[in-house]
Design an enzyme around this catalytic site. Structure first.
Site, mmCIF file in Angstrom:
data_model
loop_
_atom_site.group_PDB
_atom_site.id
_atom_site.type_symbol
_atom_site.label_atom_id
_atom_site.label_comp_id
_atom_site.label_asym_id
_atom_site.label_seq_id
_atom_site.Cartn_x
_atom_site.Cartn_y
_atom_site.Cartn_z
ATOM 1 N N GLY A 206 -13.019 23.310 13.376
ATOM 2 C CA GLY A 206 -13.114 22.413 12.227
ATOM 3 C C GLY A 206 -11.799 21.713 11.983
ATOM 4 N N GLY A 209 -7.998 22.253 6.878
ATOM 5 C CA GLY A 209 -8.321 22.362 5.464
ATOM 6 C C GLY A 209 -9.759 22.688 5.151
ATOM 7 C CG HIS A 428 -4.199 -9.148 -0.421
ATOM 8 N ND1 HIS A 428 -3.872 -9.697 0.792
ATOM 9 C CD2 HIS A 428 -4.734 -7.925 -0.127
ATOM 10 C CE1 HIS A 428 -4.186 -8.854 1.767
ATOM 11 N NE2 HIS A 428 -4.706 -7.765 1.233
ATOM 12 C CD GLU A 429 -5.163 -5.257 -3.122
ATOM 13 O OE1 GLU A 429 -6.266 -4.784 -2.781
ATOM 14 O OE2 GLU A 429 -4.155 -5.237 -2.386
#
Length: 651
Positions: A206, A209, A428-429
């Site tokens: 896996g 974490g 831009h955002e």
């Protein structure tokens, strides 16, 4: 969990050193006391000339004359001593002044003092030798002198913190698959009377974490057996043969404590493919792996010893390690789905005082792709944030802020940006957000901000409505268009020559996505459903490295042309959306400049109604007028075509 904790054992080396230091100190103290006693009886040392002066002055009461010292007493009772010289007139002088005198033989040291002085060096030598031999012969430890071949495996028992399956959540399938090992350790006859044999090894696979180590400890906690833990890197040292010796010693310890579990973390450090050392078949790591293979499946029976190993790179392990009879059971520990995330959050939230508005399912829905460690970190960040704010309960506001910090990075409000940079970032955002809103296949917007976070000056965070295990072609094209939205908005508003390098990450993402579509997923009509690149590594790691297979120059050129075509198609889609909804672009950019951060619901309401009413009653009604002053003529904008040099410089 057992509350009766065993007192922590000190370091044996330090304990032995303290004992011998105490012995030496006691011997020195005895010698010092004897010397002080002799000094107290001898009195104050004076010069011989002062001694004669005191006699002539009538101050001396009596003296004792010895061959090396003269001891005396004055009339006031104080004692003195002096070293005699060749003075024939001393006795007549004493007679003239009526001083009582006698002879005194020099005292010889006692038998015990001679024995003490002569035996002290030998005692020190014997103590050092005993200490070294004890360190060499002690079992189970590799920290002593000449103990390189000893195993570094640590033995964990219930008293050092018991973990059970109740502490493991979100990986039900992996837990059920390992339940059989627990039942075997509890009742071996249940399987042996039917002729069944328990697997000797289980490999937990896996991404980091996901709870592989915790799951292995839970097996030992449920079965109530000793649990040895060691890292794969602890086997290999610079000395040849040390790793193999440590493997043998580890299995010897395990046999003494059978039935037990031996957990090897990061086994890929020692279990990599053999023969990869450029022809050096006598490599220390390969010797260690060979010894591990022999111990797991040799002539000697290791009944009751179960090897549990963990790795996030199963693709690099040697095939002999994975064959039946060794690690014949591979248990995949995936990232949890929404139900698993809810259970994991509930486990970690038990330790935190929660406000009534906290809902674990709501938090789990907004954290797709989080591992168990990520969720534990999220709860901890929320608790720390509530403590900094002086709260006694952790509310949903802290969890939301902690989620933004974990996913987007910490806010950098102290970063000074000019007004032009803020406007560029806002548009831009806003370009990303407008394209995402009008692309049906795009994930919904979670939050848009122009507050610098991490290494980004601004960010539009999108979250899927549910866990996705595969992606469709329409969603990939939507993601390409959204990634190009920021660059296109800069060109539309500020002009071709004012485009910034802020789209470098967007271009990198779009190029990588288009390359995977062409070379691995067969989504190019021109090149067909063929694989042109081989993946290096596991797909569940969150990233993959690819290597091109052998191909002709014409095929490589066609691949590059298809990648460019797909990215440019996303650019054109973004340009069409922003050109059609330029008023919404200005509206959203003004709102971001004024309020810096907007949620996905606020963005949707703003675009529908032109204003937002927040929970505190404040209304957001930004101006739809462009904030850049005069509009830029269409001739200054970039026409339809390729990415050009500006995009390459930005990348």
């Amino acid at each position: 969990m057992n509350d009766d904790k065993e007192p922590q054992q000190g370091n044996p080396w330090v304990k032995s050193a303290m004992i011998w230091a105490g012995v030496v100190f006691a011997l020195l103290l005895v010698v010092s006391l004897v010397e002080n006693r002799d000094g107290a009886t001898s009195g104050t040392a004076i010069a011989y000339s002062d001694f004669r002066s005191k006699i002539e002055g009538g101050q001396v009461k009596e003296v004792s004359v010895g061959p090396d010292h003269i001891y005396g007493t004055l009339n006031n009772g104080s004692k003195f001593s002096t070293v005699p010289v060749n003075d024939p007139g001393l006795i007549p002088l004493l007679d003239d002044y009526g001083v009582k005198y006698s002879g005194k033989a020099e005292e010889q040291p006692s038998f015990w003092m001679v024995l003490l002085y002569q035996s002290l060096p030998f005692l020190l030598i014997l103590g050092v030798a005993f200490f070294v031999l004890r360190q060499m012969q002690k079992g189970g430890g590799a920290g002593g002198a000449m103990g390189f071949g000893k195993s570094k495996a640590k033995l964990l028992t219930e008293k050092s913190g018991r973990v059970t399956f109740d502490d493991v959540a979100g990986i039900d399938e992996a837990r059920e698959e390992l339940q059989e090992i627990v039942e075997f350790l509890k009742d071996p006859q249940k399987f042996s009377r039917l002729g069944g044999k328990i697997p000797k090894g289980a490999l937990l696979v896996g991404s980091p974490g996901t709870g592989k180590t915790l799951l292995a400890r839970a097996i030992a906690g449920e079965a109530g057996v000793p649990f040895f833990t060691i890292s794969g890197s602890d086997f290999v040292e610079m000395f040849v043969g040390v790793g193999a010796s440590r493997v043998r010693d580890m299995f010897e310890q395990a046999k003494k404590n059978a039935p037990c579990i031996v957990f090897i973390d990061e086994i890929d450090a020692v279990g990599r493919h053999r023969g990869a050392g450029l022809g050096n078949g006598n490599d220390e790591r390969e010797q260690t792996l060979n010894q591990l293979l022999v111990e797991m499946d040799g002539f000697e029976s290791n009944e009751g010893i179960i090897i549990v190993a963990a790795t996030n790179r199963p693709d690099v392990l040697d095939p002999a390690l994975l064959r039946p009879g060794r690690f014949d059971r591979q248990v995949v520990v995936p990232r949890p789905d929404i139900e698993g995330r809810v259970k994991i959050l509930e486990v970690h939230m038990k330790k935190v005082p929660l406000a009534p508005d906290v809902d674990a399912r709501t938090i789990a829905r907004g954290t797709p792709g989080f591992s168990g460690a990520d969720l534990a970190n999220l709860v901890n960040e929320a608790a720390l944030m509530a403590a900094r704010r002086g709260k006694r309960l952790v509310a949903s506001a802290e969890f939301e802020a902690a989620k933004d910090k974990v996913m987007m990075g910490a806010e950098r409000k102290s970063m000074v940006m000019t007004e032009d940079e803020k406007k560029m970032t806002a548009y831009h955002e806003a370009g990303h957000a407008i394209v995402a809103v009008h692309e049906p296949a795009s994930d919904p917007i979670h939050k848009a901000t122009i507050i610098p976070r991490g290494r980004a000056l601004g960010m539009v965070m999108r979250l899927p409505e549910r866990d996705n295990y595969s992606y469709h072609r329409d969603k990939m094209y939507a993601n390409l268009a959204v990634s190009m939205g920021g660059r296109v908005a800069e060109e539309i508003i500020f002009g071709y020559d004012k485009v910034s390098s802020g789209a470098s990450g967007d271009i990198q993402y779009a190029t990588r996505l288009a390359r995977d579509m062409v070379t691995q997923w067969g989504m190019s009509d021109k090149l067909g459903p063929l694989q042109y690149e081989e993946q290096q590594g596991e797909t569940f790691l969150g990233y993959s490295q690819s290597q091109r297979v052998h191909m002709s120059n014409e095929t490589a050129k066609a691949i590059d042309q298809e990648i460019r075509r797909i990215v440019e198609a996303g650019y054109d889609r973004a340009k069409k959306v922003l050109s059609d909804f330029e008023a919404q672009l200005h509206l959203l950019a003004n709102a971001l400049l004024e309020y810096e951060t907007l949620s996905g619901d606020e963005i949707k309401t703003l675009l529908d109604k032109g204003e937002i009413t927040r929970d505190d009653g404040t209304k957001i009604k930004p101006s739809p007028i462009p904030v850049v002053g005069t509009s830029i003529p269409r001739s200054g904008r970039r026409g339809k075509g390729g990415l050009g040099g500006a995009a390459a410089a930005g990348a």
